[in-house]
Design an enzyme around this catalytic site. Structure first.
Site, PDB file in Angstrom:
ATOM      1  CE1 TYR A 138      81.948  10.991 -12.018  1.00 12.07           C
ATOM      2  CE2 TYR A 138      80.243  10.365 -12.948  1.00 12.07           C
ATOM      3  CZ  TYR A 138      81.710  10.614 -12.038  1.00 12.07           C
ATOM      4  OH  TYR A 138      81.091   9.515 -10.820  1.00 12.07           O
ATOM      5  CB  THR A 141      74.858   7.906 -17.986  1.00 10.38           C
ATOM      6  OG1 THR A 141      74.786   8.378 -17.038  1.00 10.38           O
ATOM      7  CG2 THR A 141      73.811   7.875 -18.405  1.00 10.38           C
ATOM      8  NE  ARG A 313      47.259  40.186 -16.051  1.00 11.52           N
ATOM      9  CZ  ARG A 313      46.484  39.920 -17.128  1.00 11.52           C
ATOM     10  NH1 ARG A 313      48.301  40.899 -18.213  1.00 11.52           N
ATOM     11  NH2 ARG A 313      46.121  39.653 -18.268  1.00 11.52           N
ATOM     12  NE  ARG A 336      48.262  28.043  -8.143  1.00  9.53           N
ATOM     13  CZ  ARG A 336      47.811  28.493  -9.762  1.00  9.53           C
ATOM     14  NH1 ARG A 336      47.071  29.411  -9.285  1.00  9.53           N
ATOM     15  NH2 ARG A 336      48.540  27.522 -10.580  1.00  9.53           N
ATOM     16  N   GLY A 404      49.190  33.563 -18.925  1.00  6.60           N
ATOM     17  CA  GLY A 404      49.700  33.157 -19.957  1.00  6.60           C
ATOM     18  C   GLY A 404      50.726  34.139 -20.611  1.00  6.60           C
ATOM     19  CB  THR A 425      68.228  12.453 -14.899  1.00  7.18           C
ATOM     20  OG1 THR A 425      65.839  12.770 -14.790  1.00  7.18           O
ATOM     21  CG2 THR A 425      67.772  11.115 -15.188  1.00  7.18           C
ATOM     22  CD  GLU A 427      76.690  13.821  -9.137  1.00 10.57           C
ATOM     23  OE1 GLU A 427      76.421  12.877  -8.104  1.00 10.57           O
ATOM     24  OE2 GLU A 427      76.388  12.803 -10.304  1.00 10.57           O
ATOM     25  CG  ASP A 429      65.207   7.552 -11.134  1.00 11.51           C
ATOM     26  OD1 ASP A 429      64.944   8.470 -11.769  1.00 11.51           O
ATOM     27  OD2 ASP A 429      64.310   7.073 -10.158  1.00 11.51           O
TER      28      ASP A 429
END
Length: 667
Positions: A138, A141, A313, A336, A404, A425, A427, A429
């Site tokens: 396609y 761009t 952990r 979070r 880590g 980005t 399809e 921005d």
């Protein structure tokens, strides 16, 4: 899905589950049939060594790409040999979990021909594409233009003397740039170019351009094509041959212009079809609903890794409990992680709704009913923007939540992020898409006295009420009412949109003034989209979810809504609908939701049913045996192929012996 029969280090977590895990798996899959197909294809891929991802992050680019060709070819062979259906084939490619040329062939090239080609053109091209006798990409761009499609520079000039279009790239910036599959695999490109007849520019149209020989795969004469280079991350998106393409007066037959919406006759006359241009919106809605589902899947993978690892952990402790505490016990970790878990569920619910939206749009288009298209366009644009942005950030947050070890490619998270982040980005921005939503909101508000808003914008019909009434919450449990929650999000969105509309109405109405207010316009669009997400999650709960999972889904729904309310507290407070005390009450209710999620957390990510093979993560293993597999995995590193590293004699030994200037030194 568990990929082995070893010791389950997370058995204790799973024993705490308070909901029907199997029912949740079926719900998240979209139904029993979808669950069965997904399970079958996941196991097929996991059990086939050709599809192994074990060494992907260690391969050089050429080897990485060649391996992706091998997997894509093996996937197609498997589909043919096993007689898999189109749905099964799609699922198989999904679980192979490697961006490759087939993504754009099936996901963009074929839908574009369906949406923009005449019946005759579909009969010509689709059979070839379906059996992969041609491979398409396609190509929209360009090097100098992306979101601004009307600024594309590639030209297709009609020559009536030969009944051909002349495809040409007049400038460096007109080079097609980024199309996946273009670089090395595609034989044909669906090219968007400026249609020119008799020196008149008719704007951007789509053309099918052959770019490589079907005999030996070499580029056709006057076609310059290749790969644009290494992208961000390790394996990530580097298995995809994103390409560049230039035409030097390349001739293609007139019939290669997709002519469902416009035609060029043999004598060069440009004729618009009597079919509305909106018919092409169906393909757009199809692609964007897929993107929202993908957002849920990618986020759920990251959350699965982070939740399981957080349960394994152990760090620090307190005087009330002996030993170290599971990281998942800490409220900071929950605050979070659990909203991201709820977000993955919310996006899945919205993805289900978008499937029904697509079905409704297609039915309306077939009946020549285009009344809902402006609202649908805004809705799909906004949801694509919001879900991809949040998912990309959410994957990175999950990496941080794994400490880590999350930085190791063995965690699966760096590669997952690198593979997903382009979605922000392609399809469209994400910021540009939100501005399209904002324009829709402005137009809707300007017509609200004459035209009753519909669908996801229906609440704007109550703009007067939403602008004057304030939140009635006085105790925490008052928030545990979906109508109260919805009104809060509706009032915030309506007031933000009305405020920026009023500001623009007082001005000159120029485009420059619009640009000056884009930050506020983006905020109002984001508020509208967050309202859609909350409202559709609530709708899913109210349309017959099984009893065995309803309570957990309600907890996740409230968790999602409260986290959005709190994260955007500034907006809610600025509009004047809620008070600081009401926000504080919502924070307390959110903590109660965390307490309800905690015993179910591992089971809730188990419900996504990701195999260990699909996750590709030592930290997110089903059995929780994290450290053994991290340790064993280190010995697969190529630097450990020798005990003494290659380069010791030339570079390390001279430093250690302080013999840097010896004659044998090559420094």
């Amino acid at each position: 899905m568990q990929d082995g029969n070893g010791l389950d280090h997370l058995a204790g977590e799973r024993a705490m589950a308070q909901f029907d895990l199997q029912a949740m798996k079926v719900y998240l899959a979209g139904g029993q049939r979808e669950y069965e197909i997904s399970t079958k294809m996941a196991q097929l891929v996991a059990n086939d060594p050709v599809f192994s991802k074990e060494d992907r992050v260690r391969l050089a680019r050429k080897d990485l790409y060649k391996n992706s060709l091998r997997k894509a070819g093996h996937a197609w062979k498997t589909i043919l040999e096993k007689g898999l259906s189109e749905v099964e084939g799609l699922k198989l490619r999904h679980f192979v979990d490697e961006p490759t040329y087939t993504d754009l062939h099936w996901g963009m090239f074929i839908p574009a021909i369906k949406g923009q080609g005449t019946e005759e053109q579909q009969h010509k091209w689709l059979p070839l594409a379906y059996k992969m006798a041609i491979i398409g990409c396609y190509a929209q761009t360009e090097l100098g233009h992306g979101s601004n499609v009307q600024g594309l520079e590639t030209t297709a000039t009609f020559d009536p003397t030969t009944d051909e279009f002349i495809m040409h790239s007049p400038t460096v910036t007109s080079t097609k740039w980024w199309p996946g599959g273009l670089g090395k695999a595609s034989t044909h490109a669906l090219v968007y170019a400026r249609l020119i007849t008799d020196k008149k520019d008719h704007g951007i149209h789509a053309f099918i351009a052959p770019i490589r020989s079907l005999e030996d795969h070499t580029p056709l004469p006057n076609v310059t094509v290749g790969d644009i280079g290494v992208k961000f991350g390790n394996g990530g998106y580097n298995t995809m041959d994103n390409g560049f393409l230039r035409f030097d007066h390349v001739r293609i037959p007139r019939e290669n212009m997709l002519m469902r919406l416009a035609t060029v006759t043999k004598d060069g006359k440009y004729v618009r079809s009597n079919k509305p241009r909106q018919l092409g919106y169906g393909a757009m809605v199809f692609v964007r609903q897929g993107i929202v589902i993908d957002a849920s899947i990618y986020l759920s993978r990251a959350v699965t890794i982070a939740v399981r690892y957080s349960a394994v952990r152990r760090q620090f402790g307190n005087k009330d409990e002996p030993g170290e505490l599971q990281v998942i016990q800490y409220r900071t970790q929950q605050s979070r992680l659990f909203p991201l878990l709820a977000t993955a569920y919310a996006y899945r619910a919205v993805g289900f709704w978008m499937k029904s939206l697509y079905a409704d749009v297609m039915k309306r288009l077939n009946d020549n009913d285009f009344s809902t298209l402006p609202e649908v366009h805004a809705c799909t644009a906004g949801l694509k923007s919001i879900t991809t942005s949040v998912t990309a950030d959410g994957i990175e947050e999950c990496r941080k939540l794994c400490g880590g070890h999350g930085f190791l490619c063995a965690s699966g998270l760096p590669e997952l992020y690198a593979a997903y982040v382009p979605a922000c980005t392609y399809e469209g921005d994400n910021t540009i898409l939100l501005l399209q939503v904002a324009r829709f909101l402005l137009k809707t508000l300007s017509q609200v006295s004459k035209v009753r808003p519909v669908g996801t914008a229906a609440y704007l019909g109550n703009i007067k009420q939403l602008s004057t009434q304030n939140c009635k919450v006085s105790q925490g449990h008052d928030w545990l009412n979906t109508s109260v929650l919805l009104e809060a999000f509706e009032a915030r969105s309506a007031r933000q949109a009305a405020a920026v509309a009023l500001r623009l109405a007082k001005g000159s109405g120029s485009e420059a003034e619009f640009q000056e207010n884009t930050p506020e316009l983006v905020e109002s669009a984001r508020a509208h989209c967050q309202l859609i997400l909350v409202s559709k999650f609530i709708e899913q709960l109210q349309t017959g979810t099984p009893e065995g999972i309803r309570k957990q889904l309600e907890v996740l729904c409230y968790t999602y809504a409260f986290s959005q309310l709190i994260d955007n507290a500034g907006d809610f407070l600025a509009t004047g609908y809620v008070t600081g005390n009401q926000i504080a009450l919502a924070k307390e209710e959110l903590k109660h939701m965390f307490d309800k999620i905690r015993p179910n957390a591992v089971a809730l990510v188990d419900a996504f049913d990701h195999t260990d093979d699909y996750l590709g993560s030592a930290l997110g293993r089903y059995d929780g045996d994290v450290y053994t597999h991290l340790y064993k995995g280190a010995f697969k590193e190529s630097l450990n192929d020798t005990v003494v590293v290659d380069g010791y004699e030339e570079y390390l030994k001279p430093v250690l012996t302080q013999n840097l200037w010896a004659p044998h030194s090559k420094l």
